[in-house]
Design a protein around this motif. Structure first.
Motif, PDB file in Angstrom:
ATOM      1  N   ALA A  26      32.059  62.016  49.690  1.00 42.38           N
ATOM      2  CA  ALA A  26      32.433  60.576  49.806  1.00 42.38           C
ATOM      3  C   ALA A  26      33.156  60.002  48.394  1.00 42.38           C
ATOM      4  CB  ALA A  26      31.129  59.963  49.798  1.00 42.38           C
ATOM      5  N   PRO A  27      33.347  58.885  48.435  1.00 40.08           N
ATOM      6  CA  PRO A  27      34.196  58.297  47.275  1.00 40.08           C
ATOM      7  C   PRO A  27      32.842  58.034  46.016  1.00 40.08           C
ATOM      8  CG  PRO A  27      34.746  56.969  49.296  1.00 40.08           C
ATOM      9  CD  PRO A  27      33.871  57.789  49.604  1.00 40.08           C
ATOM     10  N   VAL A  28      33.067  58.006  44.879  1.00 41.03           N
ATOM     11  CA  VAL A  28      32.200  57.795  44.027  1.00 41.03           C
ATOM     12  C   VAL A  28      32.537  56.422  43.276  1.00 41.03           C
ATOM     13  CG1 VAL A  28      31.193  58.767  41.933  1.00 41.03           C
ATOM     14  CG2 VAL A  28      31.908  60.355  43.547  1.00 41.03           C
ATOM     15  N   ILE A  29      31.606  55.490  43.176  1.00 43.05           N
ATOM     16  CA  ILE A  29      31.822  54.191  42.526  1.00 43.05           C
ATOM     17  C   ILE A  29      31.979  54.455  40.929  1.00 43.05           C
ATOM     18  CG2 ILE A  29      31.084  51.709  42.016  1.00 43.05           C
ATOM     19  CD1 ILE A  29      29.666  51.977  44.810  1.00 43.05           C
ATOM     20  N   SER A  30      32.779  54.041  40.266  1.00 42.14           N
ATOM     21  CA  SER A  30      33.018  54.141  38.851  1.00 42.14           C
ATOM     22  C   SER A  30      32.560  52.865  37.969  1.00 42.14           C
ATOM     23  CB  SER A  30      34.136  54.746  38.570  1.00 42.14           C
ATOM     24  OG  SER A  30      35.268  53.582  39.042  1.00 42.14           O
TER      25      SER A  30
ATOM     26  N   THR B 127      37.991  35.928  39.002  1.00 38.88           N
ATOM     27  CA  THR B 127      37.379  37.164  39.279  1.00 38.88           C
ATOM     28  C   THR B 127      36.217  37.339  38.467  1.00 38.88           C
ATOM     29  OG1 THR B 127      39.811  38.032  39.919  1.00 38.88           O
ATOM     30  CG2 THR B 127      37.982  39.605  39.433  1.00 38.88           C
ATOM     31  N   VAL B 128      35.222  37.916  39.178  1.00 40.02           N
ATOM     32  CA  VAL B 128      33.773  38.383  38.421  1.00 40.02           C
ATOM     33  C   VAL B 128      33.326  39.560  38.713  1.00 40.02           C
ATOM     34  CG1 VAL B 128      32.450  37.475  40.582  1.00 40.02           C
ATOM     35  CG2 VAL B 128      31.651  37.268  38.401  1.00 40.02           C
ATOM     36  N   LEU B 129      33.759  40.190  39.868  1.00 38.54           N
ATOM     37  CA  LEU B 129      33.360  41.458  40.332  1.00 38.54           C
ATOM     38  C   LEU B 129      34.665  42.180  40.574  1.00 38.54           C
ATOM     39  CD1 LEU B 129      31.316  43.818  41.083  1.00 38.54           C
ATOM     40  CD2 LEU B 129      31.131  42.751  43.342  1.00 38.54           C
ATOM     41  N   THR B 130      34.816  43.591  39.872  1.00 37.76           N
ATOM     42  CA  THR B 130      35.801  44.535  40.516  1.00 37.76           C
ATOM     43  C   THR B 130      34.998  45.891  40.545  1.00 37.76           C
ATOM     44  OG1 THR B 130      37.750  43.395  38.957  1.00 37.76           O
ATOM     45  CG2 THR B 130      37.979  45.708  39.782  1.00 37.76           C
ATOM     46  N   VAL B 131      35.177  46.111  41.831  1.00 38.01           N
ATOM     47  CA  VAL B 131      34.465  47.650  42.085  1.00 38.01           C
ATOM     48  C   VAL B 131      35.731  48.702  42.106  1.00 38.01           C
ATOM     49  CG1 VAL B 131      33.538  48.658  43.911  1.00 38.01           C
ATOM     50  CG2 VAL B 131      33.135  46.328  43.705  1.00 38.01           C
ATOM     51  N   ASN B 132      35.354  49.800  41.463  1.00 38.65           N
ATOM     52  CA  ASN B 132      36.480  50.728  41.199  1.00 38.65           C
ATOM     53  C   ASN B 132      35.745  51.980  41.905  1.00 38.65           C
ATOM     54  OD1 ASN B 132      38.795  49.293  39.954  1.00 38.65           O
ATOM     55  ND2 ASN B 132      37.396  49.440  38.262  1.00 38.65           N
ATOM     56  N   TRP B 133      36.423  52.991  42.313  1.00 32.86           N
ATOM     57  CA  TRP B 133      35.929  54.475  42.675  1.00 32.86           C
ATOM     58  C   TRP B 133      36.940  55.392  42.593  1.00 32.86           C
ATOM     59  CZ3 TRP B 133      37.068  50.151  45.838  1.00 32.86           C
ATOM     60  CH2 TRP B 133      38.135  50.151  46.725  1.00 32.86           C
TER      61      TRP B 133
ATOM     62  N   VAL C   9      41.015  62.409  47.809  1.00 31.80           N
ATOM     63  CA  VAL C   9      41.734  62.394  49.015  1.00 31.80           C
ATOM     64  C   VAL C   9      42.924  61.645  48.511  1.00 31.80           C
ATOM     65  CG1 VAL C   9      42.337  61.589  51.277  1.00 31.80           C
ATOM     66  CG2 VAL C   9      40.016  62.520  50.836  1.00 31.80           C
ATOM     67  N   LEU C  10      42.888  60.485  47.589  1.00 32.21           N
ATOM     68  CA  LEU C  10      43.840  59.565  47.206  1.00 32.21           C
ATOM     69  C   LEU C  10      44.928  60.393  46.227  1.00 32.21           C
ATOM     70  CD1 LEU C  10      41.770  56.262  46.325  1.00 32.21           C
ATOM     71  CD2 LEU C  10      43.304  56.790  48.212  1.00 32.21           C
ATOM     72  N   GLU C  11      44.475  61.373  45.607  1.00 30.61           N
ATOM     73  CA  GLU C  11      45.368  62.167  44.820  1.00 30.61           C
ATOM     74  C   GLU C  11      45.866  63.372  45.483  1.00 30.61           C
ATOM     75  OE1 GLU C  11      45.988  61.055  41.761  1.00 30.61           O
ATOM     76  OE2 GLU C  11      44.300  59.044  42.309  1.00 30.61           O
TER      77      GLU C  11
ATOM     78  N   SER D  68      41.961  52.247  45.147  1.00 33.07           N
ATOM     79  CA  SER D  68      40.890  52.488  44.696  1.00 33.07           C
ATOM     80  C   SER D  68      40.223  51.417  44.019  1.00 33.07           C
ATOM     81  CB  SER D  68      40.814  53.780  43.708  1.00 33.07           C
ATOM     82  OG  SER D  68      41.615  53.325  42.934  1.00 33.07           O
ATOM     83  N   THR D  69      40.491  50.084  44.154  1.00 30.71           N
ATOM     84  CA  THR D  69      39.679  48.900  43.603  1.00 30.71           C
ATOM     85  C   THR D  69      39.813  47.886  44.577  1.00 30.71           C
ATOM     86  OG1 THR D  69      39.879  47.842  41.698  1.00 30.71           O
ATOM     87  CG2 THR D  69      41.929  48.092  42.476  1.00 30.71           C
ATOM     88  N   VAL D  70      39.065  46.930  44.527  1.00 29.25           N
ATOM     89  CA  VAL D  70      38.552  45.620  45.181  1.00 29.25           C
ATOM     90  C   VAL D  70      38.003  44.726  44.184  1.00 29.25           C
ATOM     91  CG1 VAL D  70      37.391  44.423  47.013  1.00 29.25           C
ATOM     92  CG2 VAL D  70      38.828  46.545  47.553  1.00 29.25           C
ATOM     93  N   SER D  71      38.513  43.650  43.985  1.00 28.59           N
ATOM     94  CA  SER D  71      38.057  42.351  43.076  1.00 28.59           C
ATOM     95  C   SER D  71      37.556  41.402  44.114  1.00 28.59           C
ATOM     96  CB  SER D  71      39.034  42.070  42.374  1.00 28.59           C
ATOM     97  OG  SER D  71      39.351  43.028  41.220  1.00 28.59           O
ATOM     98  N   SER D  72      36.651  40.684  43.489  1.00 32.35           N
ATOM     99  CA  SER D  72      35.996  39.408  44.013  1.00 32.35           C
ATOM    100  C   SER D  72      35.669  38.279  43.106  1.00 32.35           C
ATOM    101  CB  SER D  72      34.649  39.865  44.500  1.00 32.35           C
ATOM    102  OG  SER D  72      34.081  38.604  45.546  1.00 32.35           O
ATOM    103  N   THR D  73      36.300  37.159  43.588  1.00 33.41           N
ATOM    104  CA  THR D  73      36.041  35.740  42.870  1.00 33.41           C
ATOM    105  C   THR D  73      34.559  35.475  42.943  1.00 33.41           C
ATOM    106  OG1 THR D  73      36.484  34.136  44.557  1.00 33.41           O
ATOM    107  CG2 THR D  73      38.262  35.229  43.176  1.00 33.41           C
TER     108      THR D  73
END
Length: 475
Positions: free
Chosen positions: A133-137, A155-161, A165-167, A200-205
């Motif tokens: 599975a992906p790993v949250i960093s 932007t207050v939250l940025t989720v990276n992982w 597979v992406l590489e 591999s990133t999603v941000s939220s306001t």
């Protein structure tokens, strides 16, 4: 060894015929390329066979390696027969466990050993599917986020992982959904923070995360724990979907208090039809989750949408896929309709999250529900006070005998309200703890009166006797 002699009239020669040497040989399979299909995990990935005229063994070990020299051999299994097979899932896991970091055309060398004797090797090129599975960093577990209405677009939250597979060169689109849920609920009712494809990133306001926090039930102005995780999905050519889910981590989120609009039905499956200003029925509201809307009632065969403002076509809510909510706030395209194939009673549940959300619908059995002759409000917040002979009566919906409304009723601040059927005290709906102008009243003989703490003025009052839901809307 055998010798045969041939005689001729002139010369004498001898011809020696030698028997073939005994062999321990792994047969080359009919295919050298193996595509592992995650939709068929129990199908055989391959079947190998070998000849053994040397060892006389009844126990064989099948080994694989990433190179022809078998620098680091990995055992696939053992067998007493002279053949060996593995399922798709078993072979896929074996390749992953061997340390392979690629996915397409992974070289797999296979040989068989019996004691000290080793067969020849064969080469298979395997295309495997991801299992890790992906790993949250980021964020980190325990990180704190205090949301502010003054920073709604920041932007207050940025989720990276990370995800191997992406590489890779697998060539498959991976869709990621970042889900949130109240901590400790095992994502029983997840809400999406955001989605992306092959990234591999999603941000939220602040505004978006606040809607999510309220959507999962966190209390405004109070720090609450939110679990987040990543759901990775990809679809093969046959339409089968592979899902991988990351480990969850918990963060602290303090949402701010925000108002959510009422939503009104419009469409030929509903009483107002396709008129946007025809006493359109409002959805009822979850008194504990302000962006959760509920409606239990009758729908005709047809379609409907949801409007935020009576008399205006936008903002307009609908669905484009039958599961997720979509909205045209006024600058985009209108979404498709909610469709009702068969007329009847249904229970709808809508949760808006920013400019999206989700909904569910189930058939509802109303056959045992009583049908009342009349419904009314009584109490010192109502026009006629506690006069038991002069209740303020609702109007019954023409299509749904369990839906009631009063338009333009004057309600008085600081008073109390009860809802009762048939102008007597046999069936009375009482307070259930809501501090909003909406909630779900309890049908019971005992209980408190419903307090009315809003400004004195004119209101539309809607009531559903199937579940006790009410909605009081200022004019």
């Amino acid at each position: 060894m055998s010798t045969m002699l041939f005689a001729s009239c002139e010369t004498e020669e001898s011809l020696t015929i030698t028997a073939p040497e005994a062999e321990f040989v792994l047969n080359t399979p009919g295919i050298s390329t193996v595509f592992l299909n995650f939709a068929l995990p129990d199908n055989p990935a391959f079947t190998l066979s070998w000849e053994d005229e040397v060892t006389g063994s009844s126990s064989y070990t099948v080994e694989m390696a990433a190179d022809a020299e078998f620098t680091s051999p990995f055992t696939l299994g053992t067998t007493e027969a002279k053949n060996f097979s593995m399922t798709v899932a078993e072979f896929n896991n074996a390749i992953a466990n061997s340390g392979a970091t690629t996915f397409r055309d992974v070289p797999v060398y296979i040989r068989v050993s019996a004691g000290s004797e080793i067969s020849n090797s064969i080469l298979l090129l395997a295309t495997r599917y991801p299992t890790d599975a992906p790993v949250i960093s980021s964020p980190l577990a325990g990180d704190t986020f205090v949301l502010s209405i003054g920073s709604v677009d920041d932007t207050v939250l940025t989720v990276n992982w990370t995800d191997a597979v992406l590489e890779s060169s697998l060539g498959t689109d991976i869709n990621y959904i970042i889900e949130a849920a109240t901590a400790g609920t095992d994502f029983a009712s997840p809400v999406s923070i955001g989605t992306t494809t092959n990234a591999s990133t999603v941000s939220s306001t602040h505004s978006e995360l606040n809607a999510v926090a309220i959507g999962i039930g966190l209390t405004p102005e109070v720090a609450g724990n939110m679990d987040i995780r990543i759901v990775a999905k990809n679809t093969n050519s046959g339409g089968s979907e592979l899902t991988r889910i990351s480990d969850a981590l918990t963060i602290s989120v303090t949402p701010y208090l925000s108002a959510f609009p009422n939503l009104y039905v419009v469409g030929d499956a509903t009483s107002p039809g396709w008129s946007n200003d025809n006493n359109n029925t409002p959805l009822f509201r979850n008194q504990d989750v302000p962006n959760n809307y509920v409606y239990v009632g009758y729908f005709g065969a047809g379609a409907f949408k949801l409007l935020e403002t009576k008399g205006a076509w936008q903002p307009q809510w609908g669905t484009n896929d039958g599961a997720a909510l979509a909205v045209n706030t006024g600058s985009g395209s209108d979404p498709a309709t909610f469709n009702v194939a068969t007329a009847g009673y249904y229970s709808y549940n809508f949760t808006t999250v920013g400019e999206s959300g989700s909904f569910t619908v189930e058939a509802y059995d109303a056959s045992a529900a009583p049908t009342y002759t009349s419904m009314a409000i009584i109490g010192d917040a109502t026009p006629n006070g506690w006069d038991g002979d002069n209740d303020t009566n609702f109007t019954q919906d023409t299509n749904n005998p369990h839906l009631w409304y009063i338009n333009g009723v004057t309600l008085t601040n600081g008073g109390f309200i009860l809802i009762r059927a048939n102008d007597d005290w046999a069936d009375v709906w009482r307070y259930s703890g809501s501090n909003q102008l909406y909630g779900k009243a309890n049908l019971s003989g005992d209980g408190d009166n419903i307090p009315f703490n809003a400004e004195t003025g004119s209101y539309d009052f809607w009531f559903n006797d199937l579940d006790g839901s009410y909605n009081i809307i200022p004019n």
